[in-house]
Write an enzyme that holds these catalytic residues in place. Structure first.
Site, PDB file in Angstrom:
ATOM      1  N   ASP A 133      46.170 114.109 -18.611  1.00 15.24           N
ATOM      2  CA  ASP A 133      46.629 113.252 -19.700  1.00 15.24           C
ATOM      3  C   ASP A 133      46.131 113.765 -21.043  1.00 15.24           C
ATOM      4  OD1 ASP A 133      44.041 111.415 -20.507  1.00 15.24           O
ATOM      5  OD2 ASP A 133      44.044 111.951 -18.388  1.00 15.24           O
ATOM      6  N   GLU A 165      45.199 106.012 -11.740  1.00 13.98           N
ATOM      7  CA  GLU A 165      45.859 105.597 -12.965  1.00 13.98           C
ATOM      8  C   GLU A 165      47.289 106.125 -12.928  1.00 13.98           C
ATOM      9  OE1 GLU A 165      43.670 106.831 -16.381  1.00 13.98           O
ATOM     10  OE2 GLU A 165      42.036 105.410 -16.037  1.00 13.98           O
TER      11      GLU A 165
END
Length: 750
Positions: free
Chosen positions: A592, A647
Site C-alpha cells: 500500500d 486489511e
C-alpha cells in the site's frame, strides 16, 4: 548405498533395547540401552494427565539411560520415543506405548532399511518391527495403511520415486503408529560435499565471545544506522544477519529492516545476551508508532534485559522464535503508539508479556509468566500463562494446544566448531517450548549437505544444486530468477537468514515444490517481478492427493511482497496443493506504500494472497493484506486456521470495479469454497480502509458454506478511521462497521 540427506530414524531395532517398568502405582521408569555408547539420549512422551509433550534428557547409569515419570494412574497410556546420538549423528526411534497398570505395549512401529532418501537406482527395502510375531501391512501410493492393506512377506522393490507407509499388527495388542519413508529414485544421490565451515559472505556477521564487547557493539551500531530509517531503508536492497556463537555477550542490538539476529547454539540458553535485542519506533518520521516495523527477526537466544524488560515493537514479518527472555517482554513502542501485529513461537518469557497498544498478535507453543493487554485480536495456542478465552472483551482467544506444529530449522555450531542445521521433530497437540525440558527433539544435518547461496548465484546454479541433492542455505541478498526453482526431492530444507529476497524475472514462477514429504522452507522473502507471475510459490502439483500427515511440508517465516520496492505483479502469491502442509507465519502483502512508481491499482496488480487446494492444511499465524480480489481462497477439506490478520485493498477506485462474481459488493477477505464441508478457524480480523474512495463497501469479510462442519470462532471487522464499510462480518451475520474505528465482533459461527 547412497543415503538421504536428513538423519534417518533408528538404524534398526537391534541398535538399542528399551523397556518400561512400573515402580509404583503412580510412577514408571523408562529405560534405553544403546548397543554402543551414546553421548546423550532424550526421551519424549505424552500421556501424563494435565501435561503436554515432555522432552527429557535421560540419566546414564552403566550404559543404560533412565527416566522416571510420575503423576500417572491406572489406565493412562504413555506414548514415548527416543532421540539418541550414535557416532556423531542423531537418530529418532519409532513411537512406543505403555498402559499403566496393565503393562501392555503397543506394537512397535515399523522401520525401513535402507531409510527413505535419494538414490541413483532402484532399492530393495526391508520393513521390520521390534515386536516379535508382528505382521506388517503397507502401501506404496501414499495412502494410510490398514489391516486389509498389502501384507509384507519379504523385501519389496522400489523401482521409482514413491512413499512407502506401513503399520505393524499383533493379535491382542494395539496396532502401531504409521511409519513412512519417501524414496527418490533416479537422481544423483547426495549433495557433493560442501564445507562444514562455509564462508557465508560479507552480509553475515559472526560474533565470538572472545571478541571485545566494544568491537561487537560497533558493528551492531553500524548495521543499525544503515538499516533503521523507515523512509530510506524500508525498501532498500541491504540485507544483514547477526549470528552469535555460543557464549555470553554484553551488548545491545537494535534491529533494523532486513536484519536477522540469531544464536548459534543448539538451544536458546547456549547464547546469553546481557543487554537487549530491541525494536522500537526509532525514527522521527515514525511519529511514535511502530506500524511499519517489518522484515526483522530474533531467534534462539537467552536475554537478560538491561532494564528488566526487552522491547520488541513490531508489525508484520518480524518473527520472535526460540527466545528465552529472562524478564519481561514489551511488544509496544516506548511512546505507547500503535504497533500492527506480530508472532511469537517456541519462546519462554519468565516475566510479563505486555501487548498494550499492539493491534493483533499470535503466540504459539510458548510459556509466559503472564500476559497483559490487547486492542482487537490476541490469539494463543499451546501457551502456558496465556489468558483464558474472553473474546471479545478482552479480545483474547486461547487454544490449550496447537494441533500440529514443527519448529523451524536453524543453524548452529557443534562442539567441534562445525556448522550444522537442526531439524525439529513434528509435534501434535503441543504445548510449551520444544526445548523446555532439554534439547529440542529432532535430527541434525551437517552443512556439508547444504549449498550456500551467495551473491552471484543464478537460478541455474541454484537448480543445479537442488538437482544434485543439496539442501539450500540462502545468505542475505537479492536473487533474480530467470527460471523457476524446482524442489523435487523429499525432505529438502531451504533455510534463509537476513531476508534473502527472490525476484522472478520475465514472468516465471519463483519456486515450485513437488508433492513430496518433508520439505522445509524457512526465512525467505518472495518479491514479485515487473512481469506478472502466475504464482510466487506453489507447494504440490495441481490435483495432489497423497497424505503427508506424518511428514508434512512446512512453510515458515516466508513472506511475499507485490510492489513497494519494485512495481511487481503476481496473480497469486502462495498456492498450496499438497495435503497436510503447515503454513506457519506468512505475510502476503500487496504493498500500500513504497518507492515512487511501484504502487497503484493498475501498477502492483495481484488477485489473491493464498489459495489452498490441499486437504488438512493448517495455518498458524496467517497475515494477508491488500490483494485486489479474495485475499484467501480455501478449497481443501479439513483445513484449520489459528489467527488471521487482514486489511482489504486501500486503493479500490470505485465500487463497480470491485464486486465479487456472486454479485455482492466487494470481495471477502477469507473465502471457504462452496464444496467444503469441514473447516475450522479461530481468531480472525479483517479491516477496511478504502482511502481512495470511502464510498466503497464490502458485503462481508468472511464467506463460508452454511454447514455444521464449517465453524469459525472469534471474528471481527473494523473500519479504520471510517474509510468505507464492511456490511457483515461473516455471510449475513454481524452488523455494519461503525465510525470510530470500533470493531464488530462475532463470537462463533454458525
Amino acid at each position: 548405498m547412497a543415503a538421504g540427506l536428513t538423519a534417518p530414524a533408528a538404524l534398526a531395532a537391534d541398535d538399542y533395547t528399551q523397556s518400561v517398568s512400573q515402580v509404583s502405582s503412580t510412577q514408571v521408569q523408562i529405560s534405553f540401552t544403546p548397543t554402543t555408547p551414546a553421548l546423550y539420549v532424550d526421551v519424549h512422551y505424552t500421556g501424563v494427565p494435565g501435561l503436554g509433550q515432555q522432552n527429557v534428557r535421560m540419566t546414564n547409569g552403566s550404559g543404560t539411560w533412565r527416566t522416571t515419570v510420575g503423576g500417572l494412574s491406572t489406565g493412562n497410556v504413555l506414548d514415548y520415543w527416543f532421540t539418541y546420538e550414535k557416532s556423531g549423528p542423531q537418530y529418532d526411534t519409532p513411537h512406543f506405548s505403555y498402559t499403566v497398570g496393565g503393562g501392555s505395549t503397543t506394537v512397535a512401529a515399523p522401520t525401513f532399511s535402507p531409510p527413505g532418501g535419494t538414490y541413483t537406482s532402484a532399492q530393495t527395502v526391508t520393513i521390520s518391527s521390534a515386536t516379535a510375531g508382528a505382521t506388517i501391512r503397507y502401501t506404496v501410493d501414499g495412502s494410510t495403511p490398514t489391516a486389509s492393506s498389502t501384507l509384507y512377506s519379504g523385501p519389496i522393490s522400489v523401482p521409482n520415486s514413491r512413499t512407502v507407509n506401513a503399520i505393524a499388527l499383533k493379535s491382542g495388542s494395539t496396532t502401531s503408529a504409521v511409519s513412512s519413508a519417501t524414496y527418490t529414485i533416479g537422481t544423483q544421490a547426495g549433495c557433493p560435499t560442501q564445507s562444514d565451515t562455509p564462508n557465508f559472505g560479507s552480509n553475515v556477521r559472526i560474533f565470538d565471545p572472545s571478541m571485545s564487547a566494544a568491537t561487537i557493539q560497533a558493528q551492531l551500531d553500524t548495521d543499525f544506522t544503515n538499516q533503521k530509517d523507515t523512509l530510506t531503508a524500508q525498501f532498500a536492497e541491504r540485507r544483514v544477519a547477526h549470528l552469535f556463537k555460543p557464549g555470553t555477550y554484553g551488548v545491545h542490538d537494535n534491529v533494523g529492516f532486513y536484519t536477522s539476529v540469531a544464536g548459534l547454539g543448539q538451544n536458546p540458553g547456549d547464547v546469553v545476551i546481557n543487554g537487549d535485542i530491541t525494536v522500537d519506533a526509532f525514527n522521527a518520521s515514525d511519529n511514535g508508532v511502530a506500524l511499519q516495523n517489518f522484515w526483522r527477526s530474533a531467534e534462539n537466544m537467552a536475554v537478560n534485559p538491561a532494564s528488566g524488560n526487552d522491547r520488541w515493537a513490531v508489525a508484520q514479518a518480524a518473527p520472535f522464535r526460540r527466545m528465552d527472555i529472562r524478564g519481561g517482554l514489551q511488544l509496544y513502542p516506548a511512546s505507547y503508539g500503535y504497533a500492527s501485529g506480530g508472532y511469537i513461537a517456541d519462546t519462554k518469557v519468565s516475566g510479563q508479556a505486555a501487548s498494550v497498544s499492539q493491534q493483533q498478535w499470535y503466540t504459539r507453543d510458548s510459556a509466559l509468566g503472564s500476559w497483559n493487554g490487547g486492542v482487537w485480536n490476541m490469539v494463543f495456542s499451546g501457551t502456558s500463562g496465556a489468558p483464558a478465552t474472553t473474546f471479545p472483551n478482552p479480545p483474547e482467544t486461547t487454544l490449550a494446544t496447537t494441533p500440529v506444529s514443527r519448529d523451524v530449522p536453524y543453524l548452529y555450531v557443534d562442539g567441534t566448531g562445525k556448522y550444522r542445521v537442526f531439524l525439529p521433530s513434528l509435534r501434535t497437540n503441543a504445548s510449551g517450548p520444544s526445548w523446555a525440558n532439554g534439547s529440542t527433539p529432532g535430527s541434525s544435518v551437517p552443512m556439508s549437505q547444504f549449498y550456500v547461496v551467495k551473491s552471484g548465484d543464478t537460478a541455474a546454479s541454484i537448480n543445479n544444486a537442488l538437482a544434485a541433492g543439496c539442501n539450500l542455505f540462502f545468505t542475505p541478498g537479492i536473487y533474480h530468477l530467470n527460471q523457476t526453482l524446482n524442489v523435487t526431492r523429499a525432505n529438502t530444507t531451504i533455510l534463509g537468514i537476513g531476508y534473502p529476497t527472490l525476484v522472478p524475472d520475465n514472468g516465471v514462477n519463483a519456486m515450485q515444490v513437488s508433492d513430496v514429504d518433508g520439505v522445509r522452507l524457512k526465512g525467505l522473502l518472495f518479491d514479485a517481478g515487473t512481469t506478472n507471475s502466475q504464482a510466487l510459490l506453489t507447494v504440490g502439483q495441481s490435483g495432489s492427493s497423497a497424505s503427508h500427515a506424518s511428514n508434512p511440508t512446512t512453510v515458515q517465516d516466508v513472506f511475499f511482497r507485490i510492489g513497494g520496492q519494485i512495481a511487481g505483479k503476481a496473480t497469486n502469491s502462495l498456492v498450496v496443493n499438497s495435503s497436510d502442509t503447515i503454513i506457519d507465519h506468512i505475510w502476503a502483502w500487496r504493498a500500500d506504500h513504497g518507492n515512487s512508481g511501484t504502487v497503484g491499482w493498475n501498477t502492483n496488480t495481484a488477485d489473491t494472497g493464498l489459495v489452498v487446494n490441499g486437504a488438512n492444511v493448517l495455518a498458524t499465524g496467517l497475515f494477508v493484506e491488500h490483494y485486489q480480489k479474495y485475499q484467501v481462497i480455501w478449497n481443501g477439506q479439513g483445513g484449520k486456521t489459528i489467527f488471521f490478520q487482514n486489511e482489504m485493498p486501500y486503493d479500490v477506485p470505485n465500487q463497480a470495479s470491485w464486486n465479487a462474481p456472486s454479485g455482492v459488493a466487494g470481495y471477502a477477505a477469507y473465502k471457504v469454497g462452496s464444496n467444503v464441508t469441514s473447516h475450522e478457524a479461530w481468531g480472525l480480523g479483517s479491516y477496511c480502509f478504502f482511502d481512495t474512495n470511502p464510498a466503497v463497501s464490502s458485503y462481508h469479510a468472511f464467506e463460508v458454506p452454511n454447514t455444521s462442519g464449517v465453524r469459525f470462532h472469534s471474528l471481527l471487522t473494523v473500519s479504520l478511521n471510517y474509510r468505507g464499510t464492511i456490511t457483515h462480518v461473516i455471510n449475513d451475520t454481524g452488523g455494519v462497521t461503525p465510525s470510530g474505528t470500533v470493531p464488530v465482533n462475532v463470537v462463533s459461527y454458525p
